[in-house]
Design an enzyme around this catalytic site. Structure first.
Site, PDB file in Angstrom:
ATOM      1  N   PHE A   1       0.809  -1.222   0.000  1.00 51.57           N
ATOM      2  CA  PHE A   1       0.000   0.000   0.000  1.00 51.57           C
ATOM      3  C   PHE A   1       0.840   1.269   0.000  1.00 51.57           C
ATOM      4  O   PHE A   1       0.341   2.349  -0.307  1.00 51.57           O
ATOM      5  CB  PHE A   1      -0.977  -0.008   1.183  1.00 51.57           C
ATOM      6  CG  PHE A   1      -0.459   0.663   2.436  1.00 51.57           C
ATOM      7  CD1 PHE A   1       0.261  -0.046   3.376  1.00 51.57           C
ATOM      8  CD2 PHE A   1      -0.690   2.013   2.655  1.00 51.57           C
ATOM      9  CE1 PHE A   1       0.741   0.575   4.515  1.00 51.57           C
ATOM     10  CE2 PHE A   1      -0.217   2.637   3.790  1.00 51.57           C
ATOM     11  CZ  PHE A   1       0.504   1.925   4.735  1.00 51.57           C
ATOM     12  N   LYS A   2       2.126   1.162   0.313  1.00 50.57           N
ATOM     13  CA  LYS A   2       2.984   2.343   0.304  1.00 50.57           C
ATOM     14  C   LYS A   2       2.977   3.035  -1.066  1.00 50.57           C
ATOM     15  O   LYS A   2       3.243   4.224  -1.162  1.00 50.57           O
ATOM     16  CB  LYS A   2       4.418   1.972   0.676  1.00 50.57           C
ATOM     17  CG  LYS A   2       4.571   1.229   1.997  1.00 50.57           C
ATOM     18  CD  LYS A   2       4.137   2.059   3.190  1.00 50.57           C
ATOM     19  CE  LYS A   2       4.650   1.527   4.514  1.00 50.57           C
ATOM     20  NZ  LYS A   2       4.062   0.246   4.941  1.00 50.57           N
TER      21      LYS A   2
END
Ligand SMILES: *Cc1c(COP(=O)(O)O)cnc(C)c1O
Length: 491
Positions: A110-111
């Site tokens: 998700f970064k």
């Protein structure tokens, strides 16, 4: 105009562009908006609109000093076909929840949601603020931020990027992703220590005035790609609003109905973004904060005392192996009515004694947060169960979230529709995932990717294909005390 100020009360207030360039405030506090804007649209008006549209509207509400043209360009460049899902963030119903799949970007975690846009926000800010120095991005990573930042900043003009990760503290795939990174401005070091050592070392460098001056003389300015940078945090608010819009679109809820949000948590950035979405006007009943064995946040939410004096565990959800959750400082500041005095004292106590206890005012306001934890066996059991019953595959971090969510339902009986942040592709932690669904593949992460691919119909993300054959470009291993020298030698 919304401005940005330090959680520790520094008198300097900043535009969002300045706060993004600087990363961390001069008093070591974190930048926060002086007020959280209301949603700039009606939910109904966003139904059927693309992710980019929602992203533009939300980020624009926070970063008012960016021109519309500039911000549009940032958003358009960030959320393009780098994402291997047409909707950018699919929302998938499985078991008892709606999984917000945040892992379709370039590094399969998700970064990417924030680090795909941060380089554009930063270079735009450098232009508008007439920043002539080269920006050196200094980043500590528990595994996923590092690669996402490297991908985002590789060969971006006017920047260098240096990443420190805990040696033996990340998965084989995560390590391989980082040490094979291409780009003339990328630097990667393993440190002999855990993530907290890396993060503390980076914060120390930011706070060393002599070193900052030395770099300035070389025409270099430090900034951060960690979630201490407000330019990381705000783009993460978007997908919670997006998830809510999807639930309304599908008739799961009506606009105005409450939802719950579950976030597998480490540095507290992702769940803080959910809280910002809530403050903007997304009706959230409970923020469910899920931890692994490193359950410092669970204990904090349940007692009001934050205590890092405890054993540190290396788990199968390494991106959550954190004892000092930086972004909690921002939440405490907001819950305290934007009063920096108490925050300064708490952070001093954390520095000196490794613990603090919040005031009754903050403790009371923590009511909207539910804290729970799951050890590896209980968490991975959810990978097994969701796959057997629903044919749906989740990674080890998301599994911690789902386990804690199931515990929450059992404990409260609350069946409010719930978004679960799904933070990584199952292939990024293929060994644990393979074992959880009954496959044999030994210790080689890449063999496990193959095994999972053969046994399931889930596609291997493009960015992980052929990774084991890429040449290693970064081999440095250093002690925490040598981090400053590593920065010197990189520049
Ligand atoms: C970073 C990360 C987390 C923790 O997110 P925070 O914002 O640090 O709380 C959880 N899961 C994965 C896969 C991550 O990469």
């Amino acid at each position: 105009m919304i401005h940005y100020q330090s959680t520790r009360g520094s008198k300097y207030i900043k535009t969002s562009a300045r706060a993004i360039i600087q990363g961390i405030a001069e008093d070591k506090g974190l930048y926060v908006p002086n007020t959280i804007p209301a949603l700039p649209f009606e939910i109904e008006d966003m139904m059927g609109k693309p992710y980019k549209k929602v992203a533009f509207e939300i980020i624009n509400a926070f970063f008012e000093d960016y021109t519309d043209d500039d911000l549009l360009r940032c958003v358009e460049s960030a959320y393009d076909d780098k994402f291997d899902a047409e909707s950018v963030v699919p929302v998938v119903k499985a078991g008892d929840g709606y999984f917000l799949e945040l892992y379709h970007g370039r590094t399969a975690a998700f970064k990417d949601m924030a680090l795909s846009i941060l380089p554009y926000l930063l270079t735009t800010a450098m232009k508008s603020e007439n920043e002539e120095k080269k920006i050196c991005i200094l980043t500590a990573t528990s595994g996923d931020t590092g690669k996402a930042a490297l991908e985002g900043f590789a060969d971006v003009e006017g920047t260098e990027i240096i990443v420190f990760y805990p040696n033996k503290g990340v998965s084989e795939v995560q390590e391989r992703q980082m040490i094979t990174q291409e780009g003339g401005n990328t630097h990667v070091f393993a440190i002999n220590g855990n993530f907290d050592d890396a993060q503390t070392g980076v914060k120390k460098i930011f706070g060393d005035d002599d070193f900052i001056r030395e770099l300035a003389q070389k025409g270099v300015k430090l900034s951060s790609a960690n979630s201490i940078n407000i330019g990381r945090l705000i783009p993460q608010v978007v997908y919670y609003v997006w998830g809510y819009i999807k639930l309304v679109e599908r008739g799961v809820i009506k606009a105005g109905d409450k939802i719950n949000v579950v976030v597998p948590t480490g540095n507290f950035g992702n769940i803080l973004a959910a809280y910002y979405a809530g403050e903007m006007g997304i009706p959230v009943k409970q923020f469910i904060c899920a931890s692994n064995e490193n359950k410092v946040l669970t204990d904090f939410i349940n007692t009001g005392t934050y205590n890092t004096n405890r054993e540190f565990f290396l788990t199968e959800s390494p991106s959550m192996d954190i004892l000092i959750s930086s972004n909690l400082e921002r939440l405490l500041y907001h819950l305290n009515g934007n009063d920096a005095g108490e925050i300064r004292e708490l952070m001093d106590a954390l520095d000196k004694h490794g613990k603090y206890t919040v005031s009754p005012k903050i403790n009371y306001a923590l009511d909207r947060f539910y804290g729970g934890y799951a050890d590896t066996a209980r968490a991975n059991g959810m990978i097994t169960e969701l796959y057997r019953k629903n044919g749906y595959l989740i990674d080890t971090h998301t599994a911690v979230g789902y386990r804690v969510y199931e515990d929450y339902i059992a404990y409260t009986g609350d069946r409010t529709p719930t978004l679960i942040a799904s933070t990584a592709s199952p292939y990024k932690f293929a060994g644990s995932v393979a074992r959880s669904i009954g496959l044999e593949c030994g210790d080689d992460g890449f063999e496990c990717i193959k095994a999972v691919e053969e046994a399931t119909s889930v596609k291997v993300p493009y960015c992980l294909q052929g990774l084991d054959k890429k040449p290693v470009r970064h081999k440095g291993v250093v002690d925490p005390g040598e981090m400053m020298d590593s920065v010197r030698s990189s520049l």
